[in-house]
Design a protein around this motif. Structure first.
Motif, PDB file in Angstrom:
ATOM      1  N   ASP A  50       5.300  12.393 -10.021  1.00  0.00           N
ATOM      2  CA  ASP A  50       5.090  11.874  -8.673  1.00  0.00           C
ATOM      3  C   ASP A  50       4.824  13.020  -7.693  1.00  0.00           C
ATOM      4  OD1 ASP A  50       5.404  10.875  -6.051  1.00  0.00           O
ATOM      5  OD2 ASP A  50       7.096   9.607  -6.571  1.00  0.00           O
ATOM      6  N   PHE A  51       5.722  13.998  -7.661  1.00  0.00           N
ATOM      7  CA  PHE A  51       5.578  15.099  -6.712  1.00  0.00           C
ATOM      8  C   PHE A  51       4.356  15.954  -7.012  1.00  0.00           C
ATOM      9  CE2 PHE A  51      10.345  15.400  -5.413  1.00  0.00           C
ATOM     10  CZ  PHE A  51      10.285  14.106  -4.943  1.00  0.00           C
ATOM     11  N   LEU A  56      -0.982  17.832  -5.526  1.00  0.00           N
ATOM     12  CA  LEU A  56      -2.384  18.068  -5.872  1.00  0.00           C
ATOM     13  C   LEU A  56      -3.323  17.288  -4.956  1.00  0.00           C
ATOM     14  CD1 LEU A  56      -2.235  18.064  -9.775  1.00  0.00           C
ATOM     15  CD2 LEU A  56      -2.800  20.011  -8.279  1.00  0.00           C
ATOM     16  N   ALA A  57      -2.945  16.058  -4.640  1.00  0.00           N
ATOM     17  CA  ALA A  57      -3.794  15.236  -3.775  1.00  0.00           C
ATOM     18  C   ALA A  57      -3.844  15.804  -2.356  1.00  0.00           C
ATOM     19  CB  ALA A  57      -3.287  13.795  -3.763  1.00  0.00           C
ATOM     20  N   GLY A  61      -7.124  17.725  -0.292  1.00  0.00           N
ATOM     21  CA  GLY A  61      -7.658  17.244   0.970  1.00  0.00           C
ATOM     22  C   GLY A  61      -7.442  15.770   1.258  1.00  0.00           C
ATOM     23  N   LEU A  62      -6.740  15.063   0.398  1.00  0.00           N
ATOM     24  CA  LEU A  62      -6.463  13.644   0.642  1.00  0.00           C
ATOM     25  C   LEU A  62      -5.429  13.523   1.768  1.00  0.00           C
ATOM     26  CD1 LEU A  62      -7.554  11.126  -0.839  1.00  0.00           C
ATOM     27  CD2 LEU A  62      -5.473  11.112  -2.178  1.00  0.00           C
ATOM     28  N   PRO A  63      -5.624  12.590   2.709  1.00  0.00           N
ATOM     29  CA  PRO A  63      -4.614  12.401   3.758  1.00  0.00           C
ATOM     30  C   PRO A  63      -3.242  12.083   3.132  1.00  0.00           C
ATOM     31  CG  PRO A  63      -6.603  11.162   4.260  1.00  0.00           C
ATOM     32  CD  PRO A  63      -6.761  11.691   2.870  1.00  0.00           C
ATOM     33  N   PRO A  65      -0.729   9.993   3.571  1.00  0.00           N
ATOM     34  CA  PRO A  65      -0.284   8.660   3.131  1.00  0.00           C
ATOM     35  C   PRO A  65      -0.927   8.244   1.803  1.00  0.00           C
ATOM     36  CG  PRO A  65      -0.828   8.606   5.462  1.00  0.00           C
ATOM     37  CD  PRO A  65      -1.302   9.925   4.928  1.00  0.00           C
ATOM     38  N   TRP A  66      -2.185   8.605   1.633  1.00  0.00           N
ATOM     39  CA  TRP A  66      -2.869   8.298   0.381  1.00  0.00           C
ATOM     40  C   TRP A  66      -2.320   9.151  -0.755  1.00  0.00           C
ATOM     41  CZ3 TRP A  66      -5.538   4.032  -0.104  1.00  0.00           C
ATOM     42  CH2 TRP A  66      -6.071   3.448   1.026  1.00  0.00           C
ATOM     43  N   ALA A  67      -2.043  10.404  -0.454  1.00  0.00           N
ATOM     44  CA  ALA A  67      -1.497  11.304  -1.467  1.00  0.00           C
ATOM     45  C   ALA A  67      -0.120  10.830  -1.947  1.00  0.00           C
ATOM     46  CB  ALA A  67      -1.401  12.729  -0.913  1.00  0.00           C
ATOM     47  N   VAL A  68       0.721  10.449  -1.001  1.00  0.00           N
ATOM     48  CA  VAL A  68       2.057   9.952  -1.357  1.00  0.00           C
ATOM     49  C   VAL A  68       1.939   8.657  -2.168  1.00  0.00           C
ATOM     50  CG1 VAL A  68       4.175   8.958  -0.390  1.00  0.00           C
ATOM     51  CG2 VAL A  68       3.261  11.089   0.528  1.00  0.00           C
TER      52      VAL A  68
END
Length: 163
Positions: A50-51, A56-57, A61-63, A65-68
């Protein structure tokens, strides 16, 4: 004298019951500890997935909220598969287990929110401390429900002919 005979008989029965109970534990107790240990190690591995995916996300460059969300989703998938196959050594039956796993996830989320609310809003603790302390009841709930409900063996199929 009668009381003495009763006391000796009572002690003998208690000793026999204790020996019997301990004999049962000698077979099942180490197995349960091994299972709980596997559950803990797999849980740590799922958290690492998960972490790692989240990091990595975000790094890619992923925002956030999307990365989480991506990290959390990858943790859910790996948690379902790894806990089923490694922690509980169960055969995976997605049609039966995934709805139960979803209920477990929702319950764990609610436990997390209640614990965090109580620690942060009522007691004034920090959010990160609340998350760490909230992991304890979530882990206990996850183990018990996973062991006895999500990955429990399917009931045997009846072999009686239908009319």
């Amino acid at each position: 004298m009668l009381a003495g005979v009763f006391w000796v008989r009572h002690c003998q029965c208690a000793q026999a019951a204790t020996r019997s109970a301990l004999a049962g534990l000698s077979v099942t107790w180490p197995a349960r500890w091994r299972e709980a240990s596997r559950f803990l190690v797999v849980g740590l591995a799922v958290t690492a997935v998960d972490f790692s995916i989240t990091w990595l996300a975000v790094w890619g460059g992923l925002p956030w909220p999307w990365a989480v969300s991506l990290g959390y989703a990858s943790g859910l998938v790996s948690g379902y598969v790894w806990h089923g196959s490694v922690s509980f050594r169960a055969s995976l039956e997605p049609a039966r287990q995934i709805p139960r796993f979803a209920v477990l996830v929702v319950l764990n989320y609610m436990i997390t929110l209640v614990v965090a609310w109580w620690l942060v809003d009522v007691l004034g603790a920090g959010v990160l401390l609340a998350r760490v302390l909230g992991a304890v009841p979530v882990a206990l709930n996850s183990y018990v429900l996973s062991r006895y409900w999500v990955y429990a063996a399917s009931p045997p199929v009846s072999r009686q002919p239908s009319n």
